[in-house]
Every structure is written in C-alpha cells, then in structure tokens.
Design a protein around this motif. Sequence first.
Motif, PDB file in Angstrom:
ATOM      1  N   GLN A 246     -13.551  46.927 107.216  1.00  0.00           N
ATOM      2  CA  GLN A 246     -13.629  48.116 106.367  1.00  0.00           C
ATOM      3  C   GLN A 246     -13.271  47.793 104.918  1.00  0.00           C
ATOM      4  O   GLN A 246     -13.800  48.398 103.992  1.00  0.00           O
ATOM      5  N   GLN A 247     -12.379  46.823 104.729  1.00  0.00           N
ATOM      6  CA  GLN A 247     -12.042  46.427 103.359  1.00  0.00           C
ATOM      7  C   GLN A 247     -13.204  45.696 102.692  1.00  0.00           C
ATOM      8  O   GLN A 247     -13.412  45.817 101.482  1.00  0.00           O
ATOM      9  N   ILE A 248     -13.979  44.937 103.485  1.00  0.00           N
ATOM     10  CA  ILE A 248     -15.169  44.295 102.922  1.00  0.00           C
ATOM     11  C   ILE A 248     -16.184  45.355 102.500  1.00  0.00           C
ATOM     12  O   ILE A 248     -16.718  45.323 101.384  1.00  0.00           O
ATOM     13  N   VAL A 249     -16.436  46.323 103.389  1.00  0.00           N
ATOM     14  CA  VAL A 249     -17.381  47.393 103.067  1.00  0.00           C
ATOM     15  C   VAL A 249     -16.875  48.208 101.892  1.00  0.00           C
ATOM     16  O   VAL A 249     -17.626  48.540 100.960  1.00  0.00           O
ATOM     17  N   GLY A 250     -15.576  48.512 101.910  1.00  0.00           N
ATOM     18  CA  GLY A 250     -14.999  49.329 100.847  1.00  0.00           C
ATOM     19  C   GLY A 250     -14.909  48.644  99.502  1.00  0.00           C
ATOM     20  O   GLY A 250     -14.700  49.308  98.475  1.00  0.00           O
ATOM     21  N   SER A 251     -15.078  47.327  99.483  1.00  0.00           N
ATOM     22  CA  SER A 251     -15.015  46.605  98.211  1.00  0.00           C
ATOM     23  C   SER A 251     -16.162  46.976  97.287  1.00  0.00           C
ATOM     24  O   SER A 251     -16.075  46.806  96.067  1.00  0.00           O
ATOM     25  N   GLY A 252     -17.259  47.470  97.858  1.00  0.00           N
ATOM     26  CA  GLY A 252     -18.427  47.813  97.064  1.00  0.00           C
ATOM     27  C   GLY A 252     -19.164  46.613  96.504  1.00  0.00           C
ATOM     28  O   GLY A 252     -20.074  46.755  95.685  1.00  0.00           O
ATOM     29  N   LYS A 253     -18.794  45.434  96.966  1.00  0.00           N
ATOM     30  CA  LYS A 253     -19.359  44.202  96.418  1.00  0.00           C
ATOM     31  C   LYS A 253     -20.720  43.868  97.022  1.00  0.00           C
ATOM     32  O   LYS A 253     -21.514  43.158  96.407  1.00  0.00           O
ATOM     33  N   TYR A 254     -20.999  44.381  98.223  1.00  0.00           N
ATOM     34  CA  TYR A 254     -22.180  43.939  98.957  1.00  0.00           C
ATOM     35  C   TYR A 254     -23.092  45.117  99.289  1.00  0.00           C
ATOM     36  O   TYR A 254     -22.667  46.274  99.365  1.00  0.00           O
ATOM     37  N   SER A 255     -24.342  44.798  99.532  1.00  0.00           N
ATOM     38  CA  SER A 255     -25.318  45.778  99.994  1.00  0.00           C
ATOM     39  C   SER A 255     -26.433  45.041 100.710  1.00  0.00           C
ATOM     40  O   SER A 255     -26.597  43.828 100.539  1.00  0.00           O
ATOM     41  N   LEU A 256     -27.186  45.760 101.509  1.00  0.00           N
ATOM     42  CA  LEU A 256     -28.355  45.168 102.151  1.00  0.00           C
ATOM     43  C   LEU A 256     -29.485  45.072 101.127  1.00  0.00           C
ATOM     44  O   LEU A 256     -29.678  45.982 100.317  1.00  0.00           O
ATOM     45  N   VAL A 257     -30.205  43.974 101.177  1.00  0.00           N
ATOM     46  CA  VAL A 257     -31.360  43.802 100.289  1.00  0.00           C
ATOM     47  C   VAL A 257     -32.633  43.943 101.117  1.00  0.00           C
ATOM     48  O   VAL A 257     -32.595  43.890 102.350  1.00  0.00           O
TER      49      VAL A 257
END
Length: 448
Positions: free
Chosen positions: A220-231
């Motif tokens: 959840q911290q990875i998702v919540g970082s806002g650093k990533y998204s699906l391309v």
Amino acid sequence: MAVCLCLSCHDDLDQFPETGILTENYYNTPESVESTVTASYNNLQGLYSYYMILWGEVTSDNAYVQAPNSNGGVSSLEDFSWSTTTGFVNSIWNSSYDGIFHTNMVLEVIDEIQFSSSEVKNVRRGEVLFIRSFLYDNLTTIYGDVPLLTKVTDPSYAFDDIRTSKAEVYDQIEADLLEAIDLLPVTNAAGRADKQAARAILAKNYMKRGMFAQAAQQLQQIVGSGKYSLVDLDDLYGVENEGNAEDVFSIQYASELDGNSEGSAYYYNFTQPDNQGGRGAMAMEPAFYNLFDAADKRRDLINVSDNAYYANKWTPSPNNNTGDGGDNHYVVRYADVLLMLAEALNETGGSAEALTHLNTVRTRAGLSGITTTNQAVLRDAIALERRFELFGEGHRWADLLRSGNAVSTMNNFFASEGKNIVVQDFRVLAPIPQSQVDITAMQQNPGY
C-alpha cells in the motif's frame, strides 16, 4: 564487470571471487566500495540471464522447452527430472553466493571508510542490503534452508558451511530490508534499488511466509507513493520503453557496450528458432494460450507459428551478436505490485478493496471487471490474472509454491495433457548442488 551471457560461459559465472580483493591496500577507499557495489548489481545480470527465467516458467504449466539443443539441463525443468548435478542447480546457487560475497565485502568495511557524502555512503549500504536480501529470498524459495552468510567467508573454510533454517534467514531478510528502506532514496539511478523496490521484495517475502497483513502494508505504501502507474501495453516492452512508469525494479542490460559484454540474450534464448537467431528454449504451452479471452490484449504478446507459441516480450540485438540484446528484465513492475496487493487484501478480509486493484490490471488488458467478493473464487481469479499478466517473466512457479498448489497443479496439468509425468512432493525444492554437499557438512534435501 563484464558479464558473458552465452551458455558456454556459465561456468565462468560460477567462479567464487578471489579473496585477495580484501587486502588493506585495495579496500580502503570509496572507489573500492563503488566498484564492488557495481559488481553486486552486475552479478544480477548473470543470475537472470537464463536459468532464473526458465526455473520460473518451464517448471510450471506456462511453458516448455521446444528446442532440443537447449543445454544446461533445462529440459529437466519440464519433466521434473533434474538431479544434484544439473546445470541450473549449480549455476543459481553459485551465482547467488557470488553476489552475497560481494555484498558482505561492502558491509564489512563501509563503516570504516570516509565518504565525502554521508548520504551516498548510506545509499550504498542500503543497496547491498537490498541485493543480499533479494538473493536470499530467491535461495530460500528454490532450495529451502541455506547457509546464512553475513560476514566475508574465505572459500578455504567452505567445509564449515551448514544450512540455516529458513525462519532464521527470513528474519535476516526482514531486518536487512527494513534497514534498506530507511537508507535508500525515494528515487535512485536506473537499475539501482530505491525504497519502493525494497518494499516490494519485502512484501514478496512476507507473502511467501503467509504474512499477508504485513505484505499489504508495504504494498500500500508503494501504491500510495504515487510514483508508479500502468502504461499502455505497447509502451511496456522493448528497449525504447525502458524506465517507464511501471518499472519498480529491473535488471539492466545494454547493447554495444564494453565490447558487447553488457547485453542480454533474452530474444535469442526465449523466442522461436528463426533466421533472427531465436533459440526456442521457452515456448508457451498451447493450453495456456487457449486460456486467454479473445479480447485480452496480452494474448497479442504471444506469437503463433506452426502450432508453436512464443512470448513476444523481447527484441533482437541491433548487431549480429545474439547475446547483445538491450532488453532489461523486470524483477518487479507495478502490475505485479497491484496483483500482490489484491492477493494480500483478499487473504486478510479485504476482498472488496482487492477487486479495485485486480480490475485496474484487467482494464489495461481490455477486459471487463470481476465482481465477486467470494474469497476462494477471487483467490483463483487473482492467481489466473498473474499468469496472464506476468507470463514469460519468471513468476509462475514461485506463485504456485506460495499457494501450496505446485504439485497438484502440475500433476493435474500433466494428466490433462496425457503426459506420463508425476511430480513428487520433494520436487518443490531443488537439491543442494552435489559439489557443495561433497565438501561441506550440509545435508541434502530429502528425495535427492
């Protein structure tokens, strides 16, 4: 450190590094640390050049070895006939401990070396803690109990090596990765570990241990970082798309660098034999291809020719050197994170939230969302989605092991295919290399 990726050079990758590098004259500068950290990353190139991918795919119901000339014992992965001396058994073990040796060298001396920047020093410490933990996580998945080495060990004392319980190794992995998360930056240079990469590997270890609440917290911290998204899928694979917003941690390769020594052989090894240099060491099972929904865009990532099915996730070398492709290898990408989080939430009573993450991945693939919140049904749906999303990238066998369904899944698959192969329970672990058993006090895994 140049890494040869051709099969004839695998023995070279297995050589333990010379301990002479530890002399005081060498190991007293930041530059010596930097070079050894780089060597630790380069070691991952060799480790993931061939066997690790095949171990994750050919051992499963995803893929098989089509080309009869594939060597190193890889056909034994297909029918579960490997032995204590099979190529992949020795190569993965030796290359992993080679990398651990490098990380331990850095950890043993870094506190005594004066860096111009304490921040850089902390990052380097975090990186080698990450790499060591990553290697131990793989080793415990493949071999079970393994020697836990946290200090530099001279090869002349190899007779003292004994196996450490997985529980103790897991504790070290957790401690190392938690420290690494504190030390690593939010963003690091391409191919180097950062906080989110460390969280992802820690989450994978937690999930292997059935610690789904702890895994969900990290994910959840990875998702919540806002650093990533699906391309878009068209922007996910290929040299031109490296470093995209989905890349959490990848192993770096590059064509036409250092005498063509830093490239990958993925296209050569894993695509169908043709005049472009394909070797055919990993073909997708027809039954797997037929599972895809016709609307699933990921099905187009499989080439179909003469009833053979090959993943189309790699590109040829820009020159005539078949081992000099430029494709990086995704160790963790954001779709993997989302599906792990869906699995962890489903196992901890959060099935409704799990659907959100599962359906995010399905939407990217052109599929409609799943609506069930029945835990058992959703568990199977997430596992199937991981097959569709991550095929050819080396995840399937580890997923089956984590679920506890590896043996039953493969025996059901072989029965459905009319193959006279029965997987015995002891095959969930690879054997300790015979070369290690012969010179140490280690006991072999049962059944071998």
